[in-house]
Design a protein around this motif. Structure first.
Motif, PDB file in Angstrom:
ATOM      1  N   GLU A 114       0.929   7.126   6.514  1.00  0.00           N
ATOM      2  CA  GLU A 114       0.541   8.319   6.213  1.00  0.00           C
ATOM      3  C   GLU A 114       1.534   9.264   6.343  1.00  0.00           C
ATOM      4  O   GLU A 114       2.542   9.290   7.498  1.00  0.00           O
ATOM      5  N   ILE A 115       1.753  10.349   5.797  1.00  0.00           N
ATOM      6  CA  ILE A 115       2.590  11.462   5.911  1.00  0.00           C
ATOM      7  C   ILE A 115       1.852  12.862   5.902  1.00  0.00           C
ATOM      8  O   ILE A 115       1.412  13.119   4.614  1.00  0.00           O
ATOM      9  N   PHE A 116       1.995  13.569   6.847  1.00  0.00           N
ATOM     10  CA  PHE A 116       1.255  14.789   6.990  1.00  0.00           C
ATOM     11  C   PHE A 116       2.415  16.110   6.771  1.00  0.00           C
ATOM     12  O   PHE A 116       3.423  15.899   7.265  1.00  0.00           O
ATOM     13  N   VAL A 117       2.214  16.834   5.709  1.00  0.00           N
ATOM     14  CA  VAL A 117       3.302  17.846   5.446  1.00  0.00           C
ATOM     15  C   VAL A 117       2.600  19.370   5.772  1.00  0.00           C
ATOM     16  O   VAL A 117       1.437  19.327   5.176  1.00  0.00           O
ATOM     17  N   PHE A 118       3.410  20.228   6.278  1.00  0.00           N
ATOM     18  CA  PHE A 118       2.869  21.521   6.889  1.00  0.00           C
ATOM     19  C   PHE A 118       3.967  22.470   6.141  1.00  0.00           C
ATOM     20  O   PHE A 118       5.138  22.467   6.633  1.00  0.00           O
ATOM     21  N   GLY A 119       3.500  23.523   5.500  1.00  0.00           N
ATOM     22  CA  GLY A 119       4.412  24.591   5.253  1.00  0.00           C
ATOM     23  C   GLY A 119       3.969  25.371   4.172  1.00  0.00           C
ATOM     24  O   GLY A 119       2.663  25.152   3.878  1.00  0.00           O
ATOM     25  N   THR A 120       4.479  26.071   3.359  1.00  0.00           N
ATOM     26  CA  THR A 120       4.133  26.956   2.285  1.00  0.00           C
ATOM     27  C   THR A 120       4.015  25.796   1.042  1.00  0.00           C
ATOM     28  O   THR A 120       4.313  24.886   1.105  1.00  0.00           O
ATOM     29  N   ALA A 121       3.262  26.558   0.040  1.00  0.00           N
ATOM     30  CA  ALA A 121       2.878  25.656  -1.037  1.00  0.00           C
ATOM     31  C   ALA A 121       4.046  24.992  -1.791  1.00  0.00           C
ATOM     32  O   ALA A 121       3.852  23.858  -2.242  1.00  0.00           O
ATOM     33  N   GLY A 122       5.186  25.886  -1.849  1.00  0.00           N
ATOM     34  CA  GLY A 122       6.422  25.191  -2.509  1.00  0.00           C
ATOM     35  C   GLY A 122       6.941  23.909  -1.917  1.00  0.00           C
ATOM     36  O   GLY A 122       7.337  23.020  -2.455  1.00  0.00           O
ATOM     37  N   PHE A 123       6.860  23.897  -0.577  1.00  0.00           N
ATOM     38  CA  PHE A 123       7.229  22.828   0.388  1.00  0.00           C
ATOM     39  C   PHE A 123       6.460  21.533   0.173  1.00  0.00           C
ATOM     40  O   PHE A 123       6.929  20.526  -0.217  1.00  0.00           O
ATOM     41  N   VAL A 124       5.153  21.896   0.271  1.00  0.00           N
ATOM     42  CA  VAL A 124       4.395  20.698   0.310  1.00  0.00           C
ATOM     43  C   VAL A 124       3.856  20.196  -1.092  1.00  0.00           C
ATOM     44  O   VAL A 124       3.761  18.949  -1.524  1.00  0.00           O
ATOM     45  N   ASP A 125       4.043  21.022  -2.029  1.00  0.00           N
ATOM     46  CA  ASP A 125       3.907  20.476  -3.424  1.00  0.00           C
ATOM     47  C   ASP A 125       4.967  19.512  -4.118  1.00  0.00           C
ATOM     48  O   ASP A 125       5.003  18.444  -4.476  1.00  0.00           O
ATOM     49  N   GLU A 156       0.843  -1.205  -0.079  1.00  0.00           N
ATOM     50  CA  GLU A 156      -0.148   0.003  -0.104  1.00  0.00           C
ATOM     51  C   GLU A 156       0.861   1.096  -0.066  1.00  0.00           C
ATOM     52  O   GLU A 156       1.733   1.259   0.666  1.00  0.00           O
ATOM     53  N   ASP A 157       0.479   2.052  -1.134  1.00  0.00           N
ATOM     54  CA  ASP A 157       1.398   3.467  -1.062  1.00  0.00           C
ATOM     55  C   ASP A 157       0.993   4.217   0.153  1.00  0.00           C
ATOM     56  O   ASP A 157      -0.196   4.363   0.791  1.00  0.00           O
ATOM     57  N   THR A 158       1.943   5.082   0.419  1.00  0.00           N
ATOM     58  CA  THR A 158       1.738   6.103   1.524  1.00  0.00           C
ATOM     59  C   THR A 158       0.538   7.190   0.964  1.00  0.00           C
ATOM     60  O   THR A 158       0.855   7.654  -0.077  1.00  0.00           O
ATOM     61  N   VAL A 159      -0.020   7.425   1.921  1.00  0.00           N
ATOM     62  CA  VAL A 159      -1.118   8.590   1.937  1.00  0.00           C
ATOM     63  C   VAL A 159      -0.414   9.805   2.283  1.00  0.00           C
ATOM     64  O   VAL A 159      -0.063   9.869   3.357  1.00  0.00           O
ATOM     65  N   TRP A 160      -0.567  10.788   1.444  1.00  0.00           N
ATOM     66  CA  TRP A 160       0.049  11.988   1.792  1.00  0.00           C
ATOM     67  C   TRP A 160      -1.137  13.041   1.996  1.00  0.00           C
ATOM     68  O   TRP A 160      -2.229  13.075   1.502  1.00  0.00           O
ATOM     69  N   HIS A 161      -0.734  13.812   3.081  1.00  0.00           N
ATOM     70  CA  HIS A 161      -1.988  14.901   3.483  1.00  0.00           C
ATOM     71  C   HIS A 161      -1.150  16.224   3.488  1.00  0.00           C
ATOM     72  O   HIS A 161       0.071  16.109   4.009  1.00  0.00           O
ATOM     73  N   ARG A 162      -1.681  17.276   3.077  1.00  0.00           N
ATOM     74  CA  ARG A 162      -1.105  18.439   3.011  1.00  0.00           C
ATOM     75  C   ARG A 162      -1.723  19.558   3.899  1.00  0.00           C
ATOM     76  O   ARG A 162      -2.880  19.501   3.850  1.00  0.00           O
ATOM     77  N   LYS A 163      -1.190  20.483   4.423  1.00  0.00           N
ATOM     78  CA  LYS A 163      -1.661  21.693   4.892  1.00  0.00           C
ATOM     79  C   LYS A 163      -0.864  22.848   4.665  1.00  0.00           C
ATOM     80  O   LYS A 163       0.374  22.947   5.047  1.00  0.00           O
ATOM     81  N   ASP A 164      -1.403  23.933   3.676  1.00  0.00           N
ATOM     82  CA  ASP A 164      -0.663  25.021   3.384  1.00  0.00           C
ATOM     83  C   ASP A 164      -0.780  26.158   4.643  1.00  0.00           C
ATOM     84  O   ASP A 164      -1.701  26.379   4.681  1.00  0.00           O
TER      85      ASP A 164
END
Length: 580
Positions: A429-440, A143-151
């Motif tokens: 799961e991986i949650f990433v928090f930061g600006t759009a450049g970082f999370v994208d 199963e692939d890692t599920v990515w969650h993002r918060k700009d």
């Protein structure tokens, strides 16, 4: 029982233990505040001053809040509205804290790559619905890692509380903490403005864990004593200094004990004197390091050429703090103490900045982060998380607030590259928090889909267009409603105007009838005036009597000399004269 026996009588304070005093102080602060909530000193319900305020009042309030968190962690409990809340893992978290470096990572390298798929050679296969079809055989893909993002605009203003509190499997979470290099939890204890680490330390038991990193050395550990500034550091900390101590500077030593908090007793590992006893020296913990290459500059005094303190975490290591408990709420609510406590699996602290220095604090940058350095950092971070058994990662932009220049897109690229190459299926799961450049970039390279930022941009554009259309429709509906209201108002005005016209017409008719009545009365008055005039003219002339006296009727001729009252009736006068 201790709380029930606590009194604030100054005469009895000397008989109380430090624990009793702390317990009473914390109870008093909890009663005076709303469950330990900070004051909204600017506007009701707003706490932006926690991360932005720099007045003396703000500093003092942040210091008191930090002390409340520290005392609750040391006591292992606190009271919220007469309800006792216990912290179960403070001791385990503190004693289980450890440094993780490349040497330790090499022992768990096999755990980096899990759930690999092997397909037999020379067998035709194709992927259908997540399976590899192979002549009736099916190999389930990992199963692939599920990515969650918060700009977020600024990681310094990020509060990770909601993301952690709402997750159903908190014990599998590893929170990545871009830590201050110079002191545990940055400006947490000094009352400075709160960034990501200071917020995390206020809400949890992280401070107790990181504080032990610079205090605890186990007996038998091999350590090195710094060379530069050790004498000044010892004298300023109140430790005895003798010239014989110079024999151990920069050399391998062995820990023999911790005679007092903040002190380490060491002996030279190979003293080289046959038949002589080992000499024991006591140094402050600040001048001790486990890394030989850091022995020369690893001191607790201020550096002369820079205005920064020493690093309490070796540059090639990170700190893993297990079972960190969260017991205070959101920053936006003023950090209230909670009725229930929850713990995350690990908090991994990565030394990335100096508190109070760097661009975030108005300081200067010192170089920049290279792509290889960032990838090595993330490789070490993810290795530690994998070794600790974490399945969920929460990763902010670790370079935010760093005293080095960087691009958020480079940090995201480094994270995504390491995940894709080294840990493609390790984390659920991986949650990433930061600006759009970082999370994208992190999500695009982590999933292996370079078009993901473009697709997301298109989706964002579609969403923005949809939102704009919805907004236009709402505005049109509002305009129609306003037009309908105006139309109704105009119709009401017309009806009112018609009623006014009818009333005016009625008033005109009434006025005409009144005028006619007035004319009639005027004509009648004129007739009476003429009659009165005739009577007056009759009464003002003197009478002349003609004819014989023995007749019944005589004629009266009015003359001016006759003085008759104007109110007398002429007919009655005539009759009077006739009777006479």
């Amino acid at each position: 029982a201790k709380r029930a026996q606590f009194h604030y009588d100054p005469m009895e304070m000397s008989n109380l233990s430090r624990e009793d005093i702390q317990m009473g102080w914390l109870d008093q602060m909890m009663e005076e505040s709303e469950c330990g909530r900070l004051e909204d000193v600017q506007r009701p319900g707003e706490y932006a001053w926690i991360r932005e305020g720099d007045e003396d009042e703000h500093v003092e309030l942040r210091q008191v809040s930090a002390k409340m968190t520290k005392v609750a962690g040391e006591l292992g409990s606190f009271k919220v509205q007469r309800h006792e809340v216990y912290l179960k893992y403070v001791k385990d978290s503190t004693m289980g804290t450890f440094l993780f470096n490349e040497n330790r990572a090499s022992h768990i390298a096999a755990q980096k790559r899990t759930s690999e798929v092997h397909v037999k050679p020379n067998v035709s296969h194709h992927k259908v619905d997540g399976h590899i079809q192979n002549h009736g055989e099916s190999h389930v893909l990992a199963e692939d890692t599920v990515w969650h993002r918060k700009d977020v605009g600024s990681v310094a203003a990020l509060d990770i509380f909601d993301a952690v509190a709402d997750h159903p499997e908190q014990e599998t979470i590893a929170v990545i903490n871009p830590a201050a290099e110079d002191r545990p939890c940055g400006l947490f204890t000094t009352g400075g403005k709160h960034g990501f680490e200071e917020t995390l330390a206020t809400q949890s038991t992280l401070y107790q864990s990181l504080k032990k990193v610079e205090e605890v050395y186990m007996i038998g550990d091999t350590v090195y004593v710094g060379e530069v500034g050790v004498k000044q550091a010892c004298e300023s900390a109140g430790f005895e200094w003798r010239w014989e101590m110079e024999r151990v500077l920069g050399k391998a030593c062995r820990v023999t004990g911790t005679p007092e908090p903040g002190a380490v007793a060491v002996v030279q590992a190979d003293h080289g004197y046959v038949g002589t006893e080992e000499e024991t020296w006591i140094f402050p913990v600040g001048v001790i390091t486990k890394q030989e290459e850091h022995a020369r500059t690893y001191t607790s005094c201020m550096s002369e050429d820079t205005d920064a303190r020493r690093s309490y975490i070796p540059a090639d290591s990170i700190v893993v703090s297990p079972q960190v408990e969260f017991f205070r709420g959101r920053q936006s609510d003023g950090y209230p103490f909670m009725h229930s406590v929850f713990a995350v699996g690990q908090v991994i602290s990565v030394p990335m900045r100096h508190s109070g220095f760097g661009p975030a604090a108005g300081g200067k940058t010192t170089g920049s982060w290279s792509q290889s350095e960032l990838e090595c950092k993330f490789d070490l971070i993810l290795s530690a998380a994998a070794a600790a058994g974490a399945k969920v990662l929460m990763v902010p932009d670790i370079c935010a607030g760093s005293n080095r220049s960087y691009k958020p897109s480079d940090v995201g690229r480094a994270l995504g590259t390491v995940v894709k190459k080294q840990f493609p299926h390790t984390f659920a799961e991986i949650f990433v928090f930061g600006t759009a450049g970082f999370v994208d970039n992190a999500e695009a390279l982590g999933t292996g889909d370079p078009c993901l930022p473009l697709e997301r941009a298109l989706r964002d554009s579609e969403e923005s267009i949809s939102k704009m259309l919805v907004s236009v429709q709402v505005q049109v509906a509002k305009q129609k409603a306003q037009f309908s209201e105006v139309h109704d108002s105009i119709e009401a005005c017309k009806r009112d105007l018609k009623r006014e016209q009818q009333e005016v017409q009625r008033m005109k008719e009434l006025l005409a009838s009144k005028e006619e009545e007035l004319r009639t009365r005027e004509a009648h008055l004129q007739m009476r005036e003429r009659a009165s005039s005739c009577f007056l003219s009759l009464c003002t002339a003197p009478p002349k009597i003609s004819g014989a006296l023995d007749v019944d009727v005589i004629e009266i001729h009015h003359e001016p000399a006759l003085n008759l009252k104007s109110h007398e009736n002429p007919m009655s006068t005539k009759r009077m004269y006739s009777s006479h």
